[in-house]
Structure formats: C-alpha cells, structure tokens
Design a protein around this motif. Structure first.
Motif, PDB file in Angstrom:
ATOM      1  N   ILE A   5       6.605  -2.658  -4.884  1.00 27.94           N
ATOM      2  CA  ILE A   5       5.559  -2.292  -5.850  1.00 27.94           C
ATOM      3  C   ILE A   5       6.195  -1.483  -6.981  1.00 27.94           C
ATOM      4  CG2 ILE A   5       3.428  -0.981  -6.231  1.00 27.94           C
ATOM      5  CD1 ILE A   5       2.603  -1.570  -3.375  1.00 27.94           C
ATOM      6  N   THR A   6       7.007  -0.497  -6.598  1.00 30.16           N
ATOM      7  CA  THR A   6       7.572   0.375  -7.634  1.00 30.16           C
ATOM      8  C   THR A   6       8.599  -0.377  -8.498  1.00 30.16           C
ATOM      9  OG1 THR A   6       9.274   1.230  -6.139  1.00 30.16           O
ATOM     10  CG2 THR A   6       7.240   2.467  -6.251  1.00 30.16           C
ATOM     11  N   VAL A   7       9.364  -1.281  -7.867  1.00 31.20           N
ATOM     12  CA  VAL A   7      10.307  -2.071  -8.668  1.00 31.20           C
ATOM     13  C   VAL A   7       9.527  -2.953  -9.647  1.00 31.20           C
ATOM     14  CG1 VAL A   7      12.007  -3.957  -8.572  1.00 31.20           C
ATOM     15  CG2 VAL A   7      12.174  -2.049  -6.969  1.00 31.20           C
TER      16      VAL A   7
ATOM     17  N   PHE B   5      -8.235   8.553  -0.556  1.00 31.85           N
ATOM     18  CA  PHE B   5      -7.424   9.688  -0.999  1.00 31.85           C
ATOM     19  C   PHE B   5      -6.217   9.220  -1.814  1.00 31.85           C
ATOM     20  CE2 PHE B   5      -9.125  12.487   2.640  1.00 31.85           C
ATOM     21  CZ  PHE B   5      -9.948  13.203   1.771  1.00 31.85           C
ATOM     22  N   GLN B   6      -5.627   8.093  -1.402  1.00 26.42           N
ATOM     23  CA  GLN B   6      -4.448   7.643  -2.152  1.00 26.42           C
ATOM     24  C   GLN B   6      -4.805   7.477  -3.630  1.00 26.42           C
ATOM     25  OE1 GLN B   6      -3.033   3.661  -2.608  1.00 26.42           O
ATOM     26  NE2 GLN B   6      -1.022   4.135  -1.772  1.00 26.42           N
ATOM     27  N   GLN B   7      -5.952   6.907  -3.883  1.00 23.18           N
ATOM     28  CA  GLN B   7      -6.317   6.700  -5.281  1.00 23.18           C
ATOM     29  C   GLN B   7      -6.759   7.993  -5.958  1.00 23.18           C
ATOM     30  OE1 GLN B   7      -5.520   4.144  -7.082  1.00 23.18           O
ATOM     31  NE2 GLN B   7      -4.591   3.346  -5.217  1.00 23.18           N
TER      32      GLN B   7
ATOM     33  N   VAL C 166      11.844   7.153 -11.693  1.00 25.13           N
ATOM     34  CA  VAL C 166      11.598   8.215 -10.704  1.00 25.13           C
ATOM     35  C   VAL C 166      10.806   7.654  -9.517  1.00 25.13           C
ATOM     36  CG1 VAL C 166      10.372  10.386 -10.321  1.00 25.13           C
ATOM     37  CG2 VAL C 166      11.671  10.042 -12.433  1.00 25.13           C
ATOM     38  N   ASN C 167       9.837   6.817  -9.830  1.00 24.91           N
ATOM     39  CA  ASN C 167       8.998   6.219  -8.793  1.00 24.91           C
ATOM     40  C   ASN C 167       9.827   5.407  -7.786  1.00 24.91           C
ATOM     41  OD1 ASN C 167       6.563   5.561  -7.589  1.00 24.91           O
ATOM     42  ND2 ASN C 167       5.970   4.029  -9.103  1.00 24.91           N
ATOM     43  N   VAL C 168      10.756   4.603  -8.303  1.00 24.86           N
ATOM     44  CA  VAL C 168      11.592   3.775  -7.422  1.00 24.86           C
ATOM     45  C   VAL C 168      12.514   4.650  -6.572  1.00 24.86           C
ATOM     46  CG1 VAL C 168      13.440   2.044  -7.339  1.00 24.86           C
ATOM     47  CG2 VAL C 168      11.567   1.794  -8.985  1.00 24.86           C
TER      48      VAL C 168
ATOM     49  N   TRP D 231       1.960   9.706  -0.413  1.00 19.67           N
ATOM     50  CA  TRP D 231       0.764   8.870  -0.369  1.00 19.67           C
ATOM     51  C   TRP D 231       1.012   7.438  -0.818  1.00 19.67           C
ATOM     52  CZ3 TRP D 231      -3.855   9.728   1.878  1.00 19.67           C
ATOM     53  CH2 TRP D 231      -4.081  11.034   2.342  1.00 19.67           C
ATOM     54  N   GLY D 232       2.000   7.212  -1.676  1.00 20.75           N
ATOM     55  CA  GLY D 232       2.271   5.843  -2.134  1.00 20.75           C
ATOM     56  C   GLY D 232       2.595   4.944  -0.960  1.00 20.75           C
ATOM     57  N   PRO D 233       3.757   5.138  -0.331  1.00 17.89           N
ATOM     58  CA  PRO D 233       4.117   4.255   0.779  1.00 17.89           C
ATOM     59  C   PRO D 233       3.240   4.446   2.014  1.00 17.89           C
ATOM     60  CG  PRO D 233       5.768   5.988   0.461  1.00 17.89           C
ATOM     61  CD  PRO D 233       4.845   6.051  -0.715  1.00 17.89           C
TER      62      PRO D 233
ATOM     63  N   VAL E 173     -11.150  -0.768   0.125  1.00 16.77           N
ATOM     64  CA  VAL E 173     -11.438   0.602  -0.321  1.00 16.77           C
ATOM     65  C   VAL E 173     -10.401   1.015  -1.371  1.00 16.77           C
ATOM     66  CG1 VAL E 173     -11.571   3.027   0.386  1.00 16.77           C
ATOM     67  CG2 VAL E 173     -12.554   1.258   1.842  1.00 16.77           C
ATOM     68  N   ASN E 174      -9.152   0.644  -1.131  1.00 12.82           N
ATOM     69  CA  ASN E 174      -8.106   0.971  -2.102  1.00 12.82           C
ATOM     70  C   ASN E 174      -8.443   0.367  -3.470  1.00 12.82           C
ATOM     71  OD1 ASN E 174      -5.520   0.991  -3.559  1.00 12.82           O
ATOM     72  ND2 ASN E 174      -4.661   1.645  -1.603  1.00 12.82           N
ATOM     73  N   MET E 175      -8.803  -0.918  -3.437  1.00  8.34           N
ATOM     74  CA  MET E 175      -9.093  -1.601  -4.695  1.00  8.34           C
ATOM     75  C   MET E 175     -10.338  -1.027  -5.370  1.00  8.34           C
ATOM     76  SD  MET E 175      -6.676  -3.592  -5.122  1.00  8.34           S
ATOM     77  CE  MET E 175      -5.281  -3.457  -4.050  1.00  8.34           C
TER      78      MET E 175
END
Ligand code: BGC
Length: 521
Positions: free
Chosen positions: A177-179, A292-294, A329-331, A404-406, A431-433
């Motif tokens: 996702i991050t890449v 919470f992730q969102q 930074v994210n990757v 929380w990302g991964p 729920v995420n979407m």
C-alpha cells in the motif's frame, strides 16, 4: 502420530519453516495492496493539478484563483471534488460484502482475480475520461476492485504464513500500500509538469500497471490450504501444506485446519452467526479497529497532502514534493514494523504509535493555529515554519506507518476463527471504507470550519484508541491462527463472553479421537 508441541501457556507450535516458497508466495500476494495504495496516492495529487480542476471542476478552479489571498482554509471546499475522491470507498464497501461469499465459497484467489480485473477496467475508463461521469464510473470500478482485494489479500497472507512470521508476512500488504502511494506521488510530481496539462491521464491510467500485477499474481498463486479444505479438497491441501511449510510432518496443523473447517461447515448463515455472544470480541474488533484506523486522520495527509501543503503556503510544486517526502517516510516506517511486529508484539506498536501521533497532532495544530489563526490569513510564512510543519507531519506518518497502518489490516485478519473469517473480514473492510469515505468527504469542509482545530479533533480519537488498545486488545503475536480462541478466554474482559467449551485449551480438538472435530459443535 505427531502431536503439536505445547509451549508455555498451552500455545501450540506447529513444525514448519519460512520456506522460499512461502516467502515468494506472500510477496506476490501482498502486491495486492498496490492497487489500493496507488489510488490513495494518485487522487490527492490529481486534484491538485490545475489542468485537471479546470477541465472537470471549473468552479473549484475559479474559486481557487479568486481566493488565493483571502481565506486559505476554504479554498478547496467542494462537495463534487470530494465526491470524486470518496465515491470509490462506497463502491469498495459494497464489493467487500459480496467478496465475503466469493472468498469463502470459491477461494481467496478468485476474489483477488476479480479485484485485479475490475480495477483495471476502472483505470482504463479514468485515463480516457472526457466528463465527470466517466471519472465517477471509473472510480466506482476501482472501488469494486479494492473491495475484493482488501477482503481477500490479508486473509490469504495470514493463512499462508507460518504463525511465527505471520505479522511480518502480512504487513507485506501494508508495505505494498505504502509503495503504491509513494509511486503514485512521484508520478504525480512528474506528470503534473507535462506541457499541455494532460499528465493527469497518465496518472489515472497508470493504475493499470498495479492492476495487472495482482491479476497475473492471482492466476499463478497457490490456494491456501485453509481455503482448499474449506472447499473439500483434503488431499491436495495436505500436499500443499507440506510444500508451504517445507516439512513432511504437517499432520498436527492439518488436523486442526480440518477441524476448524468442519466447525465452519456447520454454519448455515455466516452473517447471522456473527451476532452470537461468543463472537462479541471479534465483532468489536472488526468494527473498532478499522474505525479507529481511519480516525487517526491519516488520510487527511494521504489524500490531501498536496492540497494541505498548498493551503499552508507551499507552491504547487513544493506541495507535490512534500507529498513525496511523506511517502518515503511511510514506506520506511512500515519496514520497521515488519521487523518488529513478531518481536515486540502488536500492542507495543499500537501504543507507541498512538503516543507519537498524538504529540505530532498537537504540534501541527499549534503551528497552524499560530500562523493562520481563525481567519485563515497567514501573511508571509517563514521557511523554518514550513520545515517544522513538514517535519512533524513526517513523524506523525511514521507513527501511523508502524502501528495503526499495518496492524489495522493484520490484527483483524488473524483473530477471526475460520467459520466467521470471511464474513468478519468483510465487516472489517466495509467499516474501514465507510470511515475512509466519511473522512475524505468531510475533510475539506472540516478544514474550512474547524480550521487548525481539525488536528485536535483527530488527536482526541488517538487518545481514545490508545485507551481501547490498552484495555481491550489482547496480544496476538506468536499464536497460531486456528488457536486464537485462547486469547479471549484468558482476557480480563472478553473472558465473560466466551465459555470454556467455545475454545477448549489446545485448540479444542480431541486428539485422542484423531481430531474428529472440535468439541464445541
Ligand atoms: C489505510 C489507508 C491509508 C494507508 C496509508 C492503510 O492501512 O487503510 O486508509 O491511506 O494505510 O499508508
């Protein structure tokens, strides 16, 4: 007869290695995250390209020109523009519900294939778009693709991986996702410079590349043994398990998988089944973790980083460049999580990441508040100011990227018992979407009204989620996936929902009878 070696607190240890076969398989499958990431990264950059705005959203374009010196907070506030970004998430929500059945009845691979093909179709339409409706139709198809992929890929990875490395292999999904986000940010940066202003077509059409990767990947990947057993192919599944684990002796794990599958067969109504009391902990997590992730507010940065940096006074070019920096930074921070998740555990990362995000949100709110005040008119902005804001946004992104990302994808995929796995994962994805949609849809309006307070709004949720993790989320590191029941049974709060017979010690399978099925059914 091989019997699982009991370790420590009745934990089982199945024999098996991190074979090259399983590693390559998981890397290929994890690439399913690329389509999601590519899209997240592309939409923000494209909506910051003047030529794109002028063609499809002329009113936003005009407003941006006029307002450039007055209220900075509100220059992008447009419902149609946000609808472009967020329509995808509603489509993904619906698709993930349908994917529950495909994934369960026809296997994880077929859902991945649907994901790739639908996403590819969306990319073609978007790249060729001549009117707003084409953009929206394209985005709906992309959304369908993401719904299928995000429902099936994390499950696939968690089932394939030897349990000791499950965290690391599963986070391959988040790494993709991050890449995807980073590649999209870099491409936007260059495509935005193309003369004639048609670079956005390349950005949107480029989504075909990650789509083809997952499509081909889904055709060559093996099915997970769990899924093969679930569909009655026992002998093939046992062979496959031997191949994946790299050892002859897979009897114990195989028997447990069969038992889990038999329990799962007895379920006639997977959705209604979710409401049973014994699944209360799972359902709570399937809803609260993605929510919470969102509510960390991450997508404010991911979708709108260029817009946000523009708002706080960076030029168009500098804005896209800063988005590239946060992308890197994210990757990198996601890799830290791959390294640490099976060593330090999930809870540590959740809590540390939460703390880090909280501090950064407070600093960013203070910085923006100090300069922009409430009328959104900052005057001249010094260079050091921009550096401080970007720096803290980067530290915030790093905090999210190793917590929380991964974990927002890993933890749900590893806690559901097989009989509810596919349906519960669909709840997780939808729920995420749903909350990705809500945040995307209201962010620009919130920025316009809450101003710098927006960052405090998300900071409040970060406090709540950390308390939630501290009290309610058990550690799941190093526990075989079909053994997960014990973590609820020994938990101070969740123990009251699960009876002993729901998850008997040792996996609940009658060893003496050769594992003829779980006692609880
Ligand atoms: C989240 C996305 C987010 C991405 C950022 C994912 O885990 O689900 O919403 O944009 O991480 O890296």
């Amino acid at each position: 007869m091989a019997v699982g070696i009991a370790v420590g607190d009745n934990k089982k240890a199945y024999p098996g290695n991190l074979t090259p076969f399983v590693t390559v398989t998981c890397i290929v499958a994890a690439m399913g995250g690329l389509i999601f990431g590519y899209d997240i990264g592309i939409s923000g950059g494209v909506t910051a390209m003047p030529s794109f705005l002028k063609k499809f959203f002329p009113s936003v374009y005009r407003k941006q020109q006029e307002d450039s010196i007055s209220n900075q907070y509100c220059q992008y506030d447009s419902q149609t523009l946000t609808m472009f970004t967020s329509s995808l998430y509603l489509a993904a929500l619906l698709a993930s519900l349908v994917a529950s059945t495909t994934t369960r009845k026809f296997g994880r691979k077929l859902s991945m294939l649907f994901g790739g093909v639908l996403f590819c179709a969306g990319a073609v339409i978007n790249g060729a778009a001549k009117a707003v409706w084409m953009l929206i139709v394209g985005r709906i198809l992309l959304g369908f693709g993401i719904g299928f992929a995000n429902q099936s890929v994390p499950l696939y990875l968690s089932e394939m991986a030897p349990y000791k490395f499950r965290g690391a292999l599963n986070i391959g999904f988040q790494l993709s996702i991050t890449v995807g986000i980073l590649v999209a940010n870099v491409l936007n940066y260059f495509f935005a410079k193309i003369h004639g202003g048609w670079g956005w077509r390349l950005s949107l059409g480029g989504a075909m590349v990650p789509a083809l990767i997952i499509t081909v990947g889904s055709l060559v990947l093996p099915d997970t043994p769990n899924s093969m057993i679930e569909r009655g192919q026992h002998d093939e599944a046992r062979e496959k398990l031997r191949r994946i684990r790299g050892v002859e002796d897979v009897d114990e794990e195989f028997r447990d998988l069969v038992a889990a599958s038999e329990a799962s067969m007895k379920i006639e109504h997977p959705w209604r089944n979710l409401l049973q009391r014994k699944y209360r902990p799972h359902m709570t997590m399937a809803v609260m973790i993605p929510f919470f992730q969102q509510l960390t507010g991450i997508n404010v940065i991911m979708f709108y980083a260029p817009v946000l940096f523009n708002t706080i006074g960076f030029g168009s070019n500098a804005s896209l460049m800063s988005a590239v920096i946060t992308g890197v930074v994210n990757v990198v921070a996601t890799m830290v999580s791959i390294y640490g998740v099976d060593k330090w555990g999930r809870r540590f990362l959740f809590l540390e990441g939460g703390f880090q995000m909280l501090i950064c949100q407070a600093v960013v709110a203070a910085c923006i508040g100090a300069k922009f005040g409430i009328n959104g008119n900052p005057g001249e902005l010094p260079k050091w100011y921009a550096i401080v804001v970007v720096l803290f946004i980067c530290i915030y992104v790093a905090g999210f990227a190793w917590s929380w990302g991964p974990l927002g994808w890993l933890v749900p995929s590893e806690i559901f018992p097989l009989e509810i796995r596919s349906a519960a994962q669909s709840i997780n994805v939808s729920v995420n979407m749903l909350f990705t949609f809500i945040v995307a849809q209201i962010f620009l309006t919130m920025l316009c009204h809450l101003k710098f307070g927006l960052f405090l709004f998300f900071a409040f949720f970060v406090v709540l989620m950390s308390i939630f993790v501290y009290y309610f989320l058990p550690e799941t590191k190093g526990i075989p996936i079909e053994e997960m029941g014990q973590v609820w049974k020994t938990h101070w709060f969740w123990a009251r929902y699960v009876a002993d017979e729901d998850y008997p010690i040792g996996g609940g399978y009658e060893m003496t009878k050769g594992g003829q099925g779980p006692k609880n059914v």
